[in-house]
Scaffold this motif. Structure first.
Motif, PDB file in Angstrom:
ATOM      1  N   GLY A  56      37.721  14.310   1.234  1.00  0.00           N
ATOM      2  CA  GLY A  56      38.809  14.213   1.930  1.00  0.00           C
ATOM      3  C   GLY A  56      38.561  15.402   3.025  1.00  0.00           C
ATOM      4  O   GLY A  56      37.686  15.978   3.053  1.00  0.00           O
ATOM      5  N   ILE A  57      39.416  15.482   3.897  1.00  0.00           N
ATOM      6  CA  ILE A  57      39.233  16.325   4.982  1.00  0.00           C
ATOM      7  C   ILE A  57      40.536  17.283   4.788  1.00  0.00           C
ATOM      8  O   ILE A  57      41.681  16.831   4.973  1.00  0.00           O
ATOM      9  N   GLU A  58      40.670  18.653   4.663  1.00  0.00           N
ATOM     10  CA  GLU A  58      41.358  19.642   4.667  1.00  0.00           C
ATOM     11  C   GLU A  58      41.572  20.596   6.065  1.00  0.00           C
ATOM     12  O   GLU A  58      40.644  21.367   6.147  1.00  0.00           O
ATOM     13  N   ASP A  59      42.320  20.246   6.960  1.00  0.00           N
ATOM     14  CA  ASP A  59      42.190  20.857   8.052  1.00  0.00           C
ATOM     15  C   ASP A  59      43.184  22.177   8.037  1.00  0.00           C
ATOM     16  O   ASP A  59      44.313  22.375   7.962  1.00  0.00           O
TER      17      ASP A  59
END
Length: 61
Positions: A56-59
């Motif tokens: 996933g992408i964690e900003d």
């Protein structure tokens, strides 16, 4: 460069690491942690290949 590739390298202090190069222009797009053995480095590459499609992408900005 026709495809992305992993490059295994050895540091000045005799540890192993890998770079992942892009397929387009061959730029380094990821660099691994340091590993004490080549086999551990290869295991790291295997883990990236296995897990990356589900990442996933964690900003954090």
């Amino acid at each position: 460069m026709a495809f992305p590739k992993f490059e295994i390298k050895r540091s000045k202090n005799d540890q192993y690491f890998f770079n992942l190069r892009s397929k387009g222009n061959g730029e380094v797009i990821a660099t691994s942690e340091m590993y004490s053995s080549k086999q551990a480095c290869l295991n790291g590459i295997t883990a990236v290949k296995r897990d990356a499609p589900d990442a996933g992408i964690e900003d954090l900005t």
